[in-house]
Design an enzyme around this catalytic site. Structure first.
Site: not given
Length: 336
Positions: A211, A21
């Protein structure tokens, strides 16, 4: 879709399967000390849980942490222990022991999260894993790079490279762009265009963030709706925010271009159209989805896996920049 890898925490080692992440610097895993009452406990039965009492290298920290994922929050407290990633031992790494995590993780394949963002986002003074590896001499530079397999289990394995890049997974040169914020993987896009129809989104430059936890390219709804229609997609009846293509369209879909630092990052129809799983093998959905931003928000494009499968990405923390090179393609594996 999540891309995960394994890490080991503690002595003796406890292994966890974690998803990459780039939005947050916080690495967390479920704690065995989570309350047992079902209304507070959303871990799956198969989730592994960190037991600090079983580790001889554990050091208490106790500071609370919380990460907001939109549909829910993960919270708990920080701990400190040794970690092993890719055969390298990182000493005294701070990470989160998650006491509560939302239902969005209940059916997830991963145990926790490997935070690859910048310190300062909900993390106070804590040092990220990449920073700690560099300071301990385990990496030649505070850099990491990602290759995401577009073919699932039938293609080459996905790859996270810590400390540099791996030339096997990209072709050509990198296009570099300096970060526009010091605390996240955000940069400026000069424009986004569909050249065949002279459609331009983001006329006067716009911001974008990488992302790895998002499957899609997300932008302002007004621009995305126009773009999808120009690309030849049709809104899905049960969810007009989603657009679909037919298999017969794939070879004739126009290119989508991102102009970054004067260079063109091009995606073909086969890059941004994704097959719909299930009983519709001839239907594909657009990997570009709209979001309604609040009036006080500055619209920021989110470049998720639809983009990252096309471009090998270098995250250079030391030089505060990000680099893109065309991802290598590999023949699909045969299981015959």
């Amino acid at each position: 879709k999540l891309y995960c890898g394994s890490m080991t925490i503690g002595t003796p080692g406890q292994e966890f399967y974690v998803a990459i992440d780039t939005k947050t610097p916080i690495t967390w895993v479920p704690s065995i000390h989570s309350p047992s009452k079902p209304k507070f406990r959303f871990f799956t039965r198969t989730s592994k849980e960190y037991n600090n009492e079983s580790s001889s290298t554990y050091t208490p920290n106790g500071k609370p942490f919380e990460v907001d994922y939109g549909p829910g929050q993960v919270s708990g407290y920080y701990s400190q222990d040794n970690m092993i990633i890719g055969g390298a031992t990182i000493h005294n790494q701070v990470f989160g022991e998650a006491i509560i995590k939302p239902k969005m993780f209940a059916d997830s394949i991963n145990d926790g999260i490997f935070g690859m963002g910048f310190s300062g986002i909900n993390a106070g003074e804590d040092v990220t894993i990449v920073d700690n590896m560099f300071s301990q001499g385990l990496l030649p530079a505070p850099v990491f790079s990602t290759y995401f397999n577009r073919y699932g289990s039938n293609g080459s394995d996905s790859m996270l490279t810590l400390g540099g890049t791996n030339s096997k997974y990209y072709t050509g040169d990198f296009t570099f762009i300096d970060l526009s914020r010091p605390d996240r993987w955000q940069f400026e896009i000069e424009r986004i265009q569909v050249p065949m129809d002279h459609l331009v989104a983001c006329w006067f430059k716009c911001q974008a963030v990488i992302d790895t936890s998002s499957s899609l390219i997300i932008g302002p709804s007004f621009d995305v709706d126009r773009m999808n229609k120009r690309l030849g997609a049709k809104p899905l009846e049960r969810d007009p925010k989603l657009y679909t293509f037919e298999r017969s369209q794939l070879d004739s879909l126009p290119n989508l271009e991102f102009i970054v630092n004067g260079q063109t990052l091009r995606m073909t129809g086969k890059d941004y159209a994704n097959q719909i799983p299930g009983p519709h093998p001839n239907q594909y959905f657009s990997g570009i989805v709209g979001k309604n931003f609040k009036s006080e928000e500055t619209p920021v494009w989110i470049l998720g896996l639809s983009f990252l499968r096309t471009y090998y990405t270098q995250f250079d923390k030391g030089n505060r920049r990000i680099g893109f090179a065309k991802a290598a393609t590999f023949p699909q594996k045969s299981f015959s």
